[in-house]
Structures are given as C-alpha cells and as structure tokens.
Design an enzyme around this catalytic site. Sequence first.
Site, PDB file in Angstrom:
ATOM      1  N   GLY A   1     -11.020  -8.892   2.369  1.00 21.68           N
ATOM      2  CA  GLY A   1     -11.963  -8.346   1.393  1.00 21.68           C
ATOM      3  C   GLY A   1     -13.121  -9.284   1.097  1.00 21.68           C
ATOM      4  N   THR A   2     -12.838 -10.561   0.962  1.00 20.66           N
ATOM      5  CA  THR A   2     -13.896 -11.520   0.660  1.00 20.66           C
ATOM      6  C   THR A   2     -14.962 -11.497   1.751  1.00 20.66           C
ATOM      7  OG1 THR A   2     -12.564 -12.974  -0.732  1.00 20.66           O
ATOM      8  CG2 THR A   2     -14.413 -13.996   0.413  1.00 20.66           C
TER       9      THR A   2
ATOM     10  N   HIS B   1      -3.843  -6.660   2.694  1.00 22.12           N
ATOM     11  CA  HIS B   1      -2.654  -7.221   2.040  1.00 22.12           C
ATOM     12  C   HIS B   1      -2.407  -6.672   0.637  1.00 22.12           C
ATOM     13  CE1 HIS B   1      -4.208 -10.469  -0.759  1.00 22.12           C
ATOM     14  NE2 HIS B   1      -5.305 -10.165  -0.094  1.00 22.12           N
TER      15      HIS B   1
ATOM     16  N   CYS C   1      -7.526 -15.761  -8.559  1.00 18.66           N
ATOM     17  CA  CYS C   1      -8.652 -16.556  -8.077  1.00 18.66           C
ATOM     18  C   CYS C   1      -9.200 -17.458  -9.167  1.00 18.66           C
ATOM     19  CB  CYS C   1      -9.765 -15.658  -7.570  1.00 18.66           C
ATOM     20  SG  CYS C   1      -9.235 -14.653  -6.191  1.00 18.66           S
TER      21      CYS C   1
ATOM     22  N   GLN D   1      -8.996  -2.749  -4.729  1.00 20.88           N
ATOM     23  CA  GLN D   1      -7.926  -2.484  -5.703  1.00 20.88           C
ATOM     24  C   GLN D   1      -7.686  -1.000  -5.935  1.00 20.88           C
ATOM     25  OE1 GLN D   1      -5.807  -4.593  -6.918  1.00 20.88           O
ATOM     26  NE2 GLN D   1      -6.767  -6.551  -6.421  1.00 20.88           N
TER      27      GLN D   1
ATOM     28  N   ASN E   1      -9.650  -5.424 -10.547  1.00 21.11           N
ATOM     29  CA  ASN E   1      -8.389  -6.085 -10.220  1.00 21.11           C
ATOM     30  C   ASN E   1      -7.591  -6.530 -11.435  1.00 21.11           C
ATOM     31  OD1 ASN E   1     -10.835  -7.679 -10.271  1.00 21.11           O
ATOM     32  ND2 ASN E   1      -9.574  -9.476  -9.791  1.00 21.11           N
TER      33      ASN E   1
ATOM     34  N   SER F   1      -9.044  -3.946   2.046  1.00 19.45           N
ATOM     35  CA  SER F   1      -8.246  -5.101   2.453  1.00 19.45           C
ATOM     36  C   SER F   1      -6.817  -4.663   2.739  1.00 19.45           C
ATOM     37  CB  SER F   1      -8.274  -6.140   1.328  1.00 19.45           C
ATOM     38  OG  SER F   1      -7.300  -7.124   1.550  1.00 19.45           O
TER      39      SER F   1
END
Lengths: 130, 413
Positions: free
Chosen positions: B70-71, B201, B326, B179, B151, B199
Amino acid sequence: MAGFDYSPKVMDYFMNPRNMGELEDADGVGTVGNPTCGDVMRLYLKIEDGTIVDARFKTFGCAAAIATSSMVTEMVVGRTISEALEISNKAVAEALDGLPPVKMHCSVLAEEALVAAIEDYHERSDGRDK
Amino acid sequence: MSVYLDHNATTPVREEVLETMLPYLRTFFGNPSSVHSVGRQVRQAIEEARATVASGLGVRARDIYFTSGGTEANVMVLMGATGTKQAEQRRRIVISSVEHPSVLHSAKELEKRGFEVISLPVDERGVVSLDHARQAIDDRTLLVSVMLANNETGVIQPVAEISSMARAHGAWMHSDLVQALGKIPVDVKGLGLDMATVSSHKIYGPKAVGAVYVRGGIRLRPLLYGGHQEHRVRPGTENPAGIIGFARAMELVLSDMDQGVMDRVEELRDMLEQEILKRIPHIRINGGGASRVPNTLNVTFGFVEGEGLALMLDAQAIAVSTGSACSSGTLEPSHVLIAMGMPHELAHGSIRFSLGRMNTSEEIMETAQKVARVVEQLRSMSPLYEDFTKSGMDFGSYLVKVGSDDEKSAMEE
C-alpha cells in the site's frame, strides 16, 4: 508491540508496580508532567528527622513512566533528603537496566517529581516554623 | 488462548492462500519475463492473478500494477501524478488530514517541491468535510486523494461525493482502499476513481505485495527505472508467489463478504462496544457517530494511557493497538484523533480493536472483561483519576475542561 524494547526489569516494575498508591499523611507531594504530553507523575513522601521513611506514587503514563516512578519510590526510602536529591535520572534508568532512548524523558520526570515532592516538604515545614 | 484484535495492522495468511503460493516458491521459479516455458508459465499465472484482482475491483486487468504494498502504491500515485505533463499547469494537491502516513509524508515532500497541498479537516466524528473539499478543489487541482476507510477509526469517507467534485474540475481522484477492501463493498467505477490503492496483507494475503489501479490514459511518472515489467511504471522482476497469493486472498475475502462473514464480524464488534460501554465508565467511542467499517472499534478510556493499557492487555494475551502501528514508536498521539479535535490527553488513552474473520463471541467477552479489569487497575494508579474523583465533576464537564486546557497548552507552544 509498541515498537519499544523494554528491559525485563522495566516490564516487571510496570506490571507489578511497587509502592503504588497514595500516602494519606504525606509530608511532601510533588506532581509533575503534563497530560498533553501523556505523562503525569505524583510522588508522595513521608519524612521523619530529615530522612525519607516512606514513598508512594501515582502515574498517568506509559510503561516506562510507571516503572520509573515506582523505581524512584524504592530508591529514596531510607535516604536523607540531601542523599535523595543526589539521585539522578540516569541512576533511575540504570536501576531499571536502561530505558529506550525515546523514553529517557520518563526518568527525567521521575527525578523532577522527587525534587517537587521535597520542595513541597520544605514549603510545608517553613510554614510550620513561622 | 490468545485473542488477536489487530486486523487493521495485519492479518494472518490464510491456509488456502499459502497453498496457492507454495508452488511458486518450490517449483515454478521461472522469471516471468523469460521467453522459455519455465518463465512463461509464471507469466501466465501472474496475468491470471492480475485479472482476478482487477475483477475484484471492477476494473480492466491492464490498469492494475502490482507493487510492494500500500505504501508504494500511494507514493507512486502522489509522486507519479506530480511528474506528469498535467502537473505543469495544475499545482494543487488535495488530501484529507486523516490519510495514511504514506500519503501525508508524500504530500509534505511535494510541498517542498513547490506544490500547494491542502489538507481537508474532518469533523468530530472523523468524516472529511465536504464544504472544505468544495472550496479546495478547483481548476488548478491536479489530484485529490481521500481514503475510503480510516485505519484507526474505521470511519468511511464520502469518496464518491468528493470524486464528483474532482471530476467537475478535471482533477484526478485517488483513494486508498487498503482498509475498506474486504470489509465493505468497493466499486472503483462507482466511486469515480482514477486511481486506487489496495494491499494484500490486510485481507489475509502475504505481506509486501499490493497493487495500484491507474485508469487507462493516465501515465504516472515511475518511481523506479529498470526493465519493462508492469509497463515500465513499476519495473523490477515480479514477486510471483506474493502476487498469486494476493489474488487468491482477494477472491476469498470477497466471497466471504458475499457469504455474510462481515455481518458476523459486525455483530461481534457491536457486542464488544456494548460490553465495554456496559462495564467501563468515562469512555468515548471514536467515530461512533459516523458510518464505520464493520470490524473496527476505537475507544478512548479517560485517565489512562494507551501504551500501558495495550501492554497490560498483551500480558493477558490480548493483542490490540494504540493509535496506528505506524505512529507508535513515536511519542505523538494519533494524528487521526487529533484531527477529530480530541485533546491530547484523551488521544493518549485511545485503543483500537480491529476484529477479523476468525474471532469468536467467547473471545469478545473475554476481551471486554480483561479490558475492564486493566482499565480499573490503571485508573487506580492514575493521578488524573484521583483528581477527577475528588473534584466531583462529571465526565462530560471533565472533557470540556480537558479540551480548553489542551487549547491553552497548544497556544503556549
């Protein structure tokens, strides 16, 4: 989980804090920190003939804040006021087998709480002398 | 027995996902770019995975680019869009104040490079302000990026509305769907998105793989330079096992949703919320007034600090998170809760519970009981709680007082 590596001793003093609570007949009480920053420590001291005979704490804060305040209560009992004032934040951190660098400010806060409680004791006894 | 309630941080890889991945680690090792059949069979599996991911999002396969997560996808969009020809005329980027750090920090970097960045505020429920969006999005706007679900709070943002504003001004619309995917239906076309981030995971797939959807016709400037992979937008030899696992995870999580798995998760989340409210006084449900994804519960516990709470719960085998994973590791409280106008003191005492498909009602009851016990224990050692009980104040007035103290200390700084 929090991204910090706490020593087993920090975790022990956090999970099983020694001397937690209030001292109803305290001779000196010091509150330091700021809820905005996420840490407030309050230290209660019982002082007889210039010697600290009992200490308690209450802390709003992270595991390191709770552990350092608990540790400082253990370190001061049995010491004279001038001996207590020699306890540095580093000594508190070392007694806990070290703190993560971002948490060193907790030990500074513990030292400040001690100084504030002793100052409060002096103010109260000055009042009494007058 | 340990209870895992941190599915917004990451999820365990499903057995079925792992099974589809293993052959691409064990047997089919070929480079998908090779001309021989050893490589070609891997190429074929990757293209099937691309088709699966695309169909899950309702878009064309050739508009999907696989990334490391995602980042990377978010950074590709922000940095990539500002490297286009359009960016020579359009110098404004509009984001929300509650975006993932990968969007926030990219925007900060773009500001340094001369773009004008407008960060949209959220209301006290955590919902992005449409009025501010209307004012901010204009004909000079290049890109608007607003996440679909937050998130930390799970709050769902009015992305479709913002996206029609962007379209009206010829600006590109991007949404971080990380999310939302697998928790609520996600219709990229219906939301009017030009670009989107997903994403693996967070949906029971492997880590370090994700994808970005970029509508045909938009040519992002790449972050990386190299071979011809992913149409040169994202060069580098592909991660076949990861990509194939991601596609399988997506298929499974969407079919789970069809079969009502998230309805059950929502019942459990609501049960946790009710049980916590029932047992513990002086708390606040964050984002409670807004529509939220079904698995997320964010609670502020007055007079206690979140890290201590999370660590004590961890010692009792309950995994939850303070703020976002994070931002823990720093001492700053959650930027999302602060953006919602929460005073720092309360933001420090917030915990996110994020449920997953395997949680049970027994786990939820156990969690509610343990949270109640730990909060009581931490309050008994909190000088703030001592002062509060001695003051005779009610929690409502306390919140007002803390709010004004917070403003004062912000002014002092």
